[in-house]
Design a protein around this motif. Structure first.
Motif, mmCIF file in Angstrom:
data_model
loop_
_atom_site.group_PDB
_atom_site.id
_atom_site.type_symbol
_atom_site.label_atom_id
_atom_site.label_comp_id
_atom_site.label_asym_id
_atom_site.label_seq_id
_atom_site.Cartn_x
_atom_site.Cartn_y
_atom_site.Cartn_z
ATOM 1 N N MET A 1 28.631 33.095 43.058
ATOM 2 C CA MET A 1 30.024 33.433 43.221
ATOM 3 C C MET A 1 30.436 34.616 42.360
ATOM 4 O O MET A 1 31.469 35.208 42.604
ATOM 5 C CB MET A 1 30.896 32.224 42.890
ATOM 6 C CG MET A 1 30.700 31.022 43.792
ATOM 7 S SD MET A 1 31.127 31.296 45.494
ATOM 8 C CE MET A 1 32.876 31.116 45.432
ATOM 9 N N LEU A 4 31.549 37.921 43.827
ATOM 10 C CA LEU A 4 32.888 38.067 44.414
ATOM 11 C C LEU A 4 33.935 38.508 43.398
ATOM 12 O O LEU A 4 35.035 38.911 43.780
ATOM 13 C CB LEU A 4 33.329 36.748 45.047
ATOM 14 C CG LEU A 4 32.508 36.279 46.248
ATOM 15 C CD1 LEU A 4 32.990 34.911 46.705
ATOM 16 C CD2 LEU A 4 32.578 37.285 47.379
ATOM 17 N N SER A 7 36.188 41.607 44.010
ATOM 18 C CA SER A 7 36.100 42.119 45.385
ATOM 19 C C SER A 7 37.504 42.377 45.938
ATOM 20 O O SER A 7 38.453 41.650 45.652
ATOM 21 C CB SER A 7 35.334 41.153 46.287
ATOM 22 O OG SER A 7 36.154 40.094 46.696
ATOM 23 N N CYS A 10 39.030 39.386 47.957
ATOM 24 C CA CYS A 10 39.493 38.278 47.111
ATOM 25 C C CYS A 10 40.791 38.633 46.407
ATOM 26 O O CYS A 10 41.711 37.816 46.322
ATOM 27 C CB CYS A 10 38.429 37.911 46.080
ATOM 28 S SG CYS A 10 36.992 37.082 46.758
ATOM 29 N N MET A 11 40.869 39.850 45.911
ATOM 30 C CA MET A 11 42.070 40.264 45.186
ATOM 31 C C MET A 11 43.260 40.410 46.121
ATOM 32 O O MET A 11 44.382 40.053 45.759
ATOM 33 C CB MET A 11 41.799 41.530 44.391
ATOM 34 C CG MET A 11 40.797 41.250 43.271
ATOM 35 S SD MET A 11 40.538 42.611 42.181
ATOM 36 C CE MET A 11 42.092 42.717 41.361
ATOM 37 N N SER A 13 43.710 38.620 48.757
ATOM 38 C CA SER A 13 44.097 37.238 49.032
ATOM 39 C C SER A 13 44.895 36.649 47.865
ATOM 40 O O SER A 13 45.902 35.965 48.075
ATOM 41 C CB SER A 13 42.852 36.400 49.300
ATOM 42 O OG SER A 13 43.197 35.061 49.546
ATOM 43 N N LEU A 14 44.469 36.925 46.639
ATOM 44 C CA LEU A 14 45.203 36.442 45.468
ATOM 45 C C LEU A 14 46.598 37.057 45.401
ATOM 46 O O LEU A 14 47.568 36.371 45.059
ATOM 47 C CB LEU A 14 44.438 36.752 44.187
ATOM 48 C CG LEU A 14 43.302 35.797 43.845
ATOM 49 C CD1 LEU A 14 42.474 36.349 42.700
ATOM 50 C CD2 LEU A 14 43.848 34.426 43.500
ATOM 51 N N ASP A 17 48.652 35.206 47.909
ATOM 52 C CA ASP A 17 48.944 33.851 47.425
ATOM 53 C C ASP A 17 50.021 33.863 46.350
ATOM 54 O O ASP A 17 50.933 33.038 46.362
ATOM 55 C CB ASP A 17 47.675 33.188 46.883
ATOM 56 C CG ASP A 17 46.656 32.882 47.954
ATOM 57 O OD1 ASP A 17 47.012 32.894 49.151
ATOM 58 O OD2 ASP A 17 45.479 32.629 47.592
ATOM 59 N N HIS A 61 43.128 45.951 42.268
ATOM 60 C CA HIS A 61 41.779 46.487 42.467
ATOM 61 C C HIS A 61 41.802 47.985 42.190
ATOM 62 O O HIS A 61 42.635 48.709 42.740
ATOM 63 C CB HIS A 61 41.326 46.215 43.902
ATOM 64 C CG HIS A 61 39.917 46.613 44.151
ATOM 65 N ND1 HIS A 61 39.572 47.863 44.579
ATOM 66 C CD2 HIS A 61 38.768 45.922 44.019
ATOM 67 C CE1 HIS A 61 38.264 47.935 44.707
ATOM 68 N NE2 HIS A 61 37.754 46.770 44.371
ATOM 69 N N GLN A 70 37.553 43.484 37.473
ATOM 70 C CA GLN A 70 37.140 42.110 37.189
ATOM 71 C C GLN A 70 38.136 41.423 36.261
ATOM 72 O O GLN A 70 38.462 40.249 36.452
ATOM 73 C CB GLN A 70 35.737 42.091 36.605
ATOM 74 C CG GLN A 70 34.685 42.464 37.626
ATOM 75 C CD GLN A 70 33.291 42.593 37.031
ATOM 76 O OE1 GLN A 70 33.101 42.467 35.832
ATOM 77 N NE2 GLN A 70 32.312 42.848 37.897
ATOM 78 N N HIS A 73 41.110 40.520 38.343
ATOM 79 C CA HIS A 73 40.823 39.350 39.170
ATOM 80 C C HIS A 73 41.030 38.073 38.354
ATOM 81 O O HIS A 73 41.677 37.124 38.815
ATOM 82 C CB HIS A 73 39.389 39.436 39.684
ATOM 83 C CG HIS A 73 39.065 38.471 40.767
ATOM 84 N ND1 HIS A 73 38.135 38.742 41.722
ATOM 85 C CD2 HIS A 73 39.517 37.223 41.053
ATOM 86 C CE1 HIS A 73 38.034 37.722 42.555
ATOM 87 N NE2 HIS A 73 38.865 36.786 42.158
ATOM 88 N N LEU A 77 43.929 35.072 38.898
ATOM 89 C CA LEU A 77 43.624 33.643 38.979
ATOM 90 C C LEU A 77 44.428 32.850 37.962
ATOM 91 O O LEU A 77 44.952 31.763 38.254
ATOM 92 C CB LEU A 77 42.129 33.407 38.763
ATOM 93 C CG LEU A 77 41.209 33.812 39.914
ATOM 94 C CD1 LEU A 77 39.765 33.777 39.458
ATOM 95 C CD2 LEU A 77 41.420 32.908 41.107
#
Length: 83
Positions: A1, A4, A7, A10-11, A13-14, A17, A61, A70, A73, A77
């Motif tokens: 993982m 990711l 990425s 992913c970012m 999507s975060l 969210d 990003h 990173q 990211h 989270l």
């Protein structure tokens, strides 16, 4: 993982969210008033006083800067937890 971490997908999507979560929080606050608790991520500030727009603009990003990406990211989270 670990591959990711940072990425673009992913970012993105975060970001979505967090935007959805913040919209829900604002909706609840408009009905019940703000909840005055310290932020988990920024304990020196109240969670309801965080400027999410500024945080989302800052922690994004950045092509060509994998270390900052990173870090961003991980911060995003943590902001999900904070919300």
């Amino acid at each position: 993982m670990a591959h990711l971490l940072g990425s673009q997908a992913c970012m993105d999507s975060l970001h979505k969210d967090l935007t959805d979560l913040q919209g829900t929080i604002v909706d609840v606050f408009s009905r019940a008033g703000p909840v005055r608790f310290p932020s988990w991520k920024f304990p020196d500030r109240m969670a309801c006083d965080l400027d999410m727009v500024a945080l989302l603009e800052h922690y994004d990003h950045v092509p060509g800067d994998p270390e900052f990406t990173q870090l961003s990211h991980a911060v995003l989270l943590e902001l999900v937890i904070d919300r």
